[in-house]
Enzyme design. Structure first.
Site, PDB file in Angstrom:
ATOM      1  CB  THR A  87      35.881  44.713  36.971  1.00  0.00           C
ATOM      2  OG1 THR A  87      35.250  43.442  36.855  1.00  0.00           O
ATOM      3  CG2 THR A  87      35.365  45.415  38.213  1.00  0.00           C
ATOM      4  CB  SER A 133      38.447  39.242  30.493  1.00  0.00           C
ATOM      5  OG  SER A 133      38.238  38.567  31.712  1.00  0.00           O
ATOM      6  CB  THR A 181      40.356  40.103  37.118  1.00  0.00           C
ATOM      7  OG1 THR A 181      38.992  39.961  37.533  1.00  0.00           O
ATOM      8  CG2 THR A 181      40.857  41.503  37.424  1.00  0.00           C
ATOM      9  CG  ASP A 182      36.106  36.695  35.143  1.00  0.00           C
ATOM     10  OD1 ASP A 182      36.432  36.945  36.312  1.00  0.00           O
ATOM     11  OD2 ASP A 182      34.924  36.649  34.756  1.00  0.00           O
TER      12      ASP A 182
END
Length: 335
Positions: free
Chosen positions: A20, A66, A99-100
């Site tokens: 992101t 990710s 961030t995942d």
């Protein structure tokens, strides 16, 4: 690409992987369904103040979301971080990441990086095109932490929303909130505001140069390990499918204190009987799954305070060498 400005500033290797923080949406109010598009160099140009605290060299390892990172990319990221850290002129490494699965990459690096130099992983919850985008300040804070002398020797760090969190404990706890990375009961290591970095704690578990795990330069894959979720009325079919697929290990996201349902108990016996490592973790967000008197006779390992996804990271590295159940439990006790 080498930035030739002011040699007196510390040199930070900025490694881009996408996510992101490197994304653009069609409208400034669009906070989902955006596209990863920005190269890592453009992240620096969007934050001119970064030039006052560091000089940069760049590498774009990949530019994807990710959740698309596979073993090949994970290993490449690790090899490239180690390569940058081995360069005398490089003071620190900052990795921009989605961030995942940020917590999984960060913890993996925490176990395989062989340097005391600071390594900081940073992401964003809003795309760069959004109103009040969090990526620019997160990146400024990540670099501030990376060049802070006190950051050395603390293992891989995650910097999000003004906080400095040890990679072992950082975990995403909200789907969309800017404050998505929750603070575990162990607490954050410190806080950062602008260029001011303050540490309150230090990680005590083994990491980086004190970790026994080393990646072979030709390492192309890691042992397959599945995470299975336990629940009321669960069956054994998922355990059977995992074993038939040839997994080397199973991590159970168990109920409560890593409790095993009747199906999970049967699955553990099936796995251990076939020489497959079995780790019981918890689907609960806080607390430790400590060893039980029933673990050793059953042949299973307690994950301690590692959540299922991080337990999988540690187990995959542990399985690069033959280890019995007691040796595996010792690793989960120490890392």
């Amino acid at each position: 690409m080498r930035n030739s400005l002011a040699e007196q500033r510390p040199v930070v290797a900025l490694i881009g992987t996408g996510g992101t923080i490197a994304s653009i949406a069609e409208a400034e109010t669009q906070l989902s369904d955006y596209t990863v598009s920005n190269a890592v160099e453009s992240l620096i140009t969007a934050v001119p103040a970064l030039g006052s605290i560091a000089a940069f060299e760049f590498e774009q390892v990949c530019n994807i979301e990710s959740h698309s990172i596979d073993d090949a990319l994970l290993l490449r990221i690790a090899h490239r971080v180690n390569a940058w850290l081995a360069m005398d002129h490089v003071a620190a490494v900052v990795i921009t990441h989605g961030t995942d699965t940020l917590e999984e990459t960060a913890y993996f690096l925490n176990l395989v990086i062989k340097s005391d130099k600071p390594v900081v992983v940073v992401g964003a919850m809003r795309p760069a095109s959004a109103l009040s985008a969090d990526g620019p300040l997160n990146l400024f804070h990540a670099v501030s932490v990376a060049v802070c002398p006190e950051s050395a020797g603390k293992g891989v760090l995650v910097v999000m929303n003004d906080r400095v969190i040890a990679a072992r404990y950082a975990t995403k706890g909200h789907t969309t909130n800017v404050d998505a990375f929750v603070i575990p009961e162990q607490g954050c290591l410190g806080v950062v505001s602008g260029r001011d970095v303050q540490y309150f704690n230090a990680p005590l578990r083994r990491h980086t140069i004190r970790s026994e795990f080393r990646l072979d330069p030709g390492q192309a894959a890691l042992p397959p390990v599945d995470i299975l979720y336990d629940y009321q009325g669960a069956g054994t079919h998922l355990f059977q499918a995992a074993l038939q697929a040839g997994v080397r290990g199973i991590v159970l996201a168990g109920t409560g204190n890593g409790s095993l349902s009747p199906a999970a108990l049967a699955g553990a016996r099936l796995a251990v009987g076939q020489g497959v490592a079995f780790v019981r973790a918890s689907r609960v967000g806080q607390g430790s799954v400590r060893p039980s008197q029933r673990d050793a006779p059953l042949g299973v390992v307690a994950a301690q305070s590692l959540n299922p996804q991080k337990a999988r990271v540690l187990l995959r590295l542990a399985l690069l060498q033959p280890r019995d159940r007691d040796a595996l439990q010792l690793l989960f006790d120490e890392y």
